[in-house]
Scaffold this motif. Structure first.
Motif, PDB file in Angstrom:
ATOM      1  N   ALA A  69       0.833  -1.203   0.000  1.00  8.04           N
ATOM      2  CA  ALA A  69       0.000   0.000   0.000  1.00  8.04           C
ATOM      3  C   ALA A  69       0.871   1.257   0.000  1.00  8.04           C
ATOM      4  O   ALA A  69       0.589   2.227  -0.726  1.00  8.04           O
ATOM      5  CB  ALA A  69      -0.933  -0.005   1.206  1.00  8.04           C
ATOM      6  N   ALA A  70       1.945   1.249   0.799  1.00  6.26           N
ATOM      7  CA  ALA A  70       2.843   2.405   0.829  1.00  6.26           C
ATOM      8  C   ALA A  70       3.595   2.546  -0.493  1.00  6.26           C
ATOM      9  O   ALA A  70       3.877   3.666  -0.949  1.00  6.26           O
ATOM     10  CB  ALA A  70       3.819   2.274   2.001  1.00  6.26           C
ATOM     11  N   GLU A  71       3.934   1.409  -1.111  1.00  7.52           N
ATOM     12  CA  GLU A  71       4.609   1.442  -2.409  1.00  7.52           C
ATOM     13  C   GLU A  71       3.694   2.072  -3.460  1.00  7.52           C
ATOM     14  O   GLU A  71       4.132   2.893  -4.286  1.00  7.52           O
ATOM     15  CB  GLU A  71       5.014   0.030  -2.811  1.00  7.52           C
ATOM     16  CG  GLU A  71       6.065  -0.587  -1.891  1.00  7.52           C
ATOM     17  CD  GLU A  71       6.159  -2.094  -2.006  1.00  7.52           C
ATOM     18  OE1 GLU A  71       5.777  -2.641  -3.068  1.00  7.52           O
ATOM     19  OE2 GLU A  71       6.613  -2.747  -1.043  1.00  7.52           O
ATOM     20  N   TYR A  72       2.417   1.676  -3.435  1.00  7.00           N
ATOM     21  CA  TYR A  72       1.424   2.265  -4.348  1.00  7.00           C
ATOM     22  C   TYR A  72       1.345   3.774  -4.135  1.00  7.00           C
ATOM     23  O   TYR A  72       1.367   4.562  -5.094  1.00  7.00           O
ATOM     24  CB  TYR A  72       0.073   1.608  -4.104  1.00  7.00           C
ATOM     25  CG  TYR A  72      -1.095   2.275  -4.796  1.00  7.00           C
ATOM     26  CD1 TYR A  72      -1.540   1.825  -6.033  1.00  7.00           C
ATOM     27  CD2 TYR A  72      -1.758   3.352  -4.210  1.00  7.00           C
ATOM     28  CE1 TYR A  72      -2.619   2.439  -6.673  1.00  7.00           C
ATOM     29  CE2 TYR A  72      -2.824   3.964  -4.835  1.00  7.00           C
ATOM     30  CZ  TYR A  72      -3.255   3.505  -6.071  1.00  7.00           C
ATOM     31  OH  TYR A  72      -4.314   4.115  -6.701  1.00  7.00           O
ATOM     32  N   ASP A  73       1.243   4.189  -2.864  1.00  4.04           N
ATOM     33  CA  ASP A  73       1.122   5.619  -2.564  1.00  4.04           C
ATOM     34  C   ASP A  73       2.339   6.395  -3.050  1.00  4.04           C
ATOM     35  O   ASP A  73       2.214   7.540  -3.502  1.00  4.04           O
ATOM     36  CB  ASP A  73       0.954   5.822  -1.055  1.00  4.04           C
ATOM     37  CG  ASP A  73      -0.437   5.452  -0.569  1.00  4.04           C
ATOM     38  OD1 ASP A  73      -1.364   5.379  -1.413  1.00  4.04           O
ATOM     39  OD2 ASP A  73      -0.599   5.221   0.644  1.00  4.04           O
ATOM     40  N   ALA A  74       3.523   5.788  -2.974  1.00  2.00           N
ATOM     41  CA  ALA A  74       4.730   6.469  -3.441  1.00  2.00           C
ATOM     42  C   ALA A  74       4.623   6.791  -4.925  1.00  2.00           C
ATOM     43  O   ALA A  74       5.025   7.880  -5.370  1.00  2.00           O
ATOM     44  CB  ALA A  74       5.961   5.608  -3.167  1.00  2.00           C
ATOM     45  N   ARG A 107     -15.095 -13.328 -19.281  1.00  2.00           N
ATOM     46  CA  ARG A 107     -14.096 -13.907 -18.390  1.00  2.00           C
ATOM     47  C   ARG A 107     -13.164 -12.809 -17.879  1.00  2.00           C
ATOM     48  O   ARG A 107     -12.802 -11.883 -18.612  1.00  2.00           O
ATOM     49  CB  ARG A 107     -13.254 -14.954 -19.126  1.00  2.00           C
ATOM     50  CG  ARG A 107     -14.038 -16.176 -19.575  1.00  2.00           C
ATOM     51  CD  ARG A 107     -14.142 -17.205 -18.466  1.00  2.00           C
ATOM     52  NE  ARG A 107     -14.959 -18.359 -18.852  1.00  2.00           N
ATOM     53  CZ  ARG A 107     -15.084 -19.454 -18.108  1.00  2.00           C
ATOM     54  NH1 ARG A 107     -14.435 -19.549 -16.958  1.00  2.00           N
ATOM     55  NH2 ARG A 107     -15.851 -20.445 -18.506  1.00  2.00           N
ATOM     56  N   VAL A 108     -12.733 -12.942 -16.631  1.00  2.00           N
ATOM     57  CA  VAL A 108     -11.730 -12.055 -16.053  1.00  2.00           C
ATOM     58  C   VAL A 108     -10.365 -12.407 -16.639  1.00  2.00           C
ATOM     59  O   VAL A 108     -10.024 -13.588 -16.773  1.00  2.00           O
ATOM     60  CB  VAL A 108     -11.708 -12.201 -14.518  1.00  2.00           C
ATOM     61  CG1 VAL A 108     -10.483 -11.500 -13.917  1.00  2.00           C
ATOM     62  CG2 VAL A 108     -12.997 -11.643 -13.911  1.00  2.00           C
ATOM     63  N   THR A 109      -9.597 -11.398 -16.987  1.00  2.00           N
ATOM     64  CA  THR A 109      -8.254 -11.629 -17.526  1.00  2.00           C
ATOM     65  C   THR A 109      -7.158 -11.271 -16.535  1.00  2.00           C
ATOM     66  O   THR A 109      -6.093 -11.876 -16.548  1.00  2.00           O
ATOM     67  CB  THR A 109      -8.045 -10.839 -18.835  1.00  2.00           C
ATOM     68  OG1 THR A 109      -8.316  -9.448 -18.590  1.00  2.00           O
ATOM     69  CG2 THR A 109      -8.981 -11.358 -19.928  1.00  2.00           C
ATOM     70  N   SER A 110      -7.373 -10.290 -15.692  1.00  2.00           N
ATOM     71  CA  SER A 110      -6.435  -9.987 -14.604  1.00  2.00           C
ATOM     72  C   SER A 110      -7.196  -9.220 -13.530  1.00  2.00           C
ATOM     73  O   SER A 110      -8.192  -8.549 -13.822  1.00  2.00           O
ATOM     74  CB  SER A 110      -5.213  -9.197 -15.089  1.00  2.00           C
ATOM     75  OG  SER A 110      -5.585  -8.009 -15.749  1.00  2.00           O
ATOM     76  N   ALA A 111      -6.728  -9.344 -12.301  1.00  2.00           N
ATOM     77  CA  ALA A 111      -7.445  -8.735 -11.178  1.00  2.00           C
ATOM     78  C   ALA A 111      -6.456  -8.397 -10.072  1.00  2.00           C
ATOM     79  O   ALA A 111      -5.375  -8.986  -9.969  1.00  2.00           O
ATOM     80  CB  ALA A 111      -8.529  -9.670 -10.654  1.00  2.00           C
ATOM     81  N   ALA A 112      -6.829  -7.447  -9.234  1.00  2.00           N
ATOM     82  CA  ALA A 112      -5.962  -7.025  -8.133  1.00  2.00           C
ATOM     83  C   ALA A 112      -6.797  -6.284  -7.105  1.00  2.00           C
ATOM     84  O   ALA A 112      -7.927  -5.851  -7.382  1.00  2.00           O
ATOM     85  CB  ALA A 112      -4.842  -6.112  -8.646  1.00  2.00           C
ATOM     86  N   TRP A 113      -6.233  -6.146  -5.922  1.00  2.00           N
ATOM     87  CA  TRP A 113      -6.801  -5.231  -4.940  1.00  2.00           C
ATOM     88  C   TRP A 113      -6.405  -3.817  -5.349  1.00  2.00           C
ATOM     89  O   TRP A 113      -5.220  -3.534  -5.585  1.00  2.00           O
ATOM     90  CB  TRP A 113      -6.283  -5.524  -3.541  1.00  2.00           C
ATOM     91  CG  TRP A 113      -6.832  -4.563  -2.511  1.00  2.00           C
ATOM     92  CD1 TRP A 113      -6.219  -3.460  -2.011  1.00  2.00           C
ATOM     93  CD2 TRP A 113      -8.128  -4.628  -1.894  1.00  2.00           C
ATOM     94  NE1 TRP A 113      -7.040  -2.814  -1.121  1.00  2.00           N
ATOM     95  CE2 TRP A 113      -8.222  -3.510  -1.023  1.00  2.00           C
ATOM     96  CE3 TRP A 113      -9.204  -5.507  -1.986  1.00  2.00           C
ATOM     97  CZ2 TRP A 113      -9.352  -3.259  -0.249  1.00  2.00           C
ATOM     98  CZ3 TRP A 113     -10.329  -5.249  -1.226  1.00  2.00           C
ATOM     99  CH2 TRP A 113     -10.404  -4.145  -0.366  1.00  2.00           C
ATOM    100  N   SER A 114      -7.392  -2.922  -5.480  1.00  2.00           N
ATOM    101  CA  SER A 114      -7.111  -1.535  -5.837  1.00  2.00           C
ATOM    102  C   SER A 114      -6.841  -0.740  -4.573  1.00  2.00           C
ATOM    103  O   SER A 114      -7.740  -0.553  -3.747  1.00  2.00           O
ATOM    104  CB  SER A 114      -8.300  -0.923  -6.596  1.00  2.00           C
ATOM    105  OG  SER A 114      -8.142   0.487  -6.697  1.00  2.00           O
TER     106      SER A 114
END
Length: 334
Positions: free
Chosen positions: A11-16, A283-290
């Motif tokens: 999460a901190a990496e994303y925020d950076a 069909r889902v092709t890729s997914a992640a927690w946003s």
């Protein structure tokens, strides 16, 4: 080289990346060198974007298609004075050479697989251009895939403006492999925070950037995905052009790559079924927690009838339960 899942705090990496600047290791990407007097003309006739008009220091995104308009790989083209560099998705360098070589007859174009000869850290975030200038004295080119030579820590590198994989300003550094660790450490010391795959996937999917091998492959027509940065409608013939133009002028595709915003906290797996009105709709092709939306998101192919943003669907989760989801235009609104 595989990208680690995280460096301790995704999460901190994303925020950076969203607020300052991060760095991710893209050294797993393939690198091809194309030389010979016919290199630009040959690639121009093969790829979906305009290569022939690129001057040294310019570049573009492109796709290599088959005759049916289906994607064989994504490519990022960098024109230099004496050669063209092609960046490929991981694991696609040799197959790209093989595919192009099948069309090579008398043209003077020669391919060298230089994968592994470069380390490729990518800076991403609103402060990335300033950090590049601070480290090298060079200003990042304005146009995506524009590039220039520079020096960092006495190492000769090539600085490339990224195409927006993360939705933020990006700079890829093409570094001789033996100097990769030195440059990586200098970038971190200058303030870039390393980020791993969890943050990268959240950033990429939020930005609606399809990944080859997940969201696009040889079963996918180019017009089924967001593709306008990868195609020129004025350049003339290339492999697969007839299908792409026919769809634009006289038809439509039957499915489209769209975003999905899911309820709950469970992230679906690749290949998960998308259901609408009791029937399979895609069909889902890729997914992640946003980390931006604080909920699961996905990319997936949905039938044209369900592709309108705001359409409600269900996604089958790994435990067999269903999560309600809303179809989203790309990129996702944050």
């Amino acid at each position: 080289m595989a990208i680690p899942l995280d460096y301790g705090n995704a999460a901190a990496e994303y925020d950076a990346v969203r607020r300052a600047v991060g760095v991710v290791d893209h050294s797993g990407n393939g690198v091809l060198e194309v030389t010979g007097r016919d290199r630009a003309a040959f690639l121009h006739a093969m790829l979906s974007n305009d290569v022939k008009s690129l001057a040294a220091g310019q570049g573009c995104a492109a796709s290599l298609l088959d005759v049916h308009g289906k994607i064989q790989t994504f490519l990022w083209v960098l024109a230099l004075e004496d050669r063209v560099l092609l960046l490929t998705p991981p694991g696609r360098a040799q197959s790209t050479i093989d595919a192009l070589d099948a069309y090579l007859f008398s043209e003077k174009a020669y391919f060298l697989d230089a994968t592994g000869e470069f380390a490729i850290p990518m800076l991403a975030g609103p402060e990335a251009p300033a950090l590049v200038h601070r480290l090298t004295g060079a200003s990042l080119p304005d146009a995506p895939w524009g590039h220039l030579s520079a020096s960092l820590a006495s190492v000769s590198i090539r600085v490339v403006r990224g195409g927006g994989e993360t939705g933020e300003p990006e700079a890829l550094l093409l570094v001789p492999a033996p100097d990769g660790e030195t440059v990586w450490q200098k970038v971190i010391e200058a303030g870039a925070r390393p980020f791993g795959l969890a943050a990268l996937e959240s950033l990429r999917i939020e930005s609606g950037t399809p990944a080859f091998g997940d969201d696009a492959d040889s079963s996918v027509l180019l017009p089924e995905i967001p593709f306008l940065d990868k195609v020129s409608y004025t350049k003339g013939c290339y492999v697969g052009q007839e299908v792409v133009v026919r769809i634009r002028d006289r038809g439509h595709v039957n499915r489209m790559l769209r975003g999905l915003v899911l309820d709950g906290e469970s992230v679906p797996t690749r290949g998960a079924t998308i259901v609408a009105d009791g029937n399979e709709a895609g069909r889902v092709t890729s997914a992640a927690w946003s980390f931006g939306l604080k909920r699961p998101i996905a990319l997936g192919f949905v039938k044209r009838q369900q592709a309108e943003p705001g359409t409600m669907v269900d996604v089958v989760l790994p435990d067999g339960e269903r999560a309600h989801a809303s179809v989203s235009a790309l990129p996702f609104a944050r």
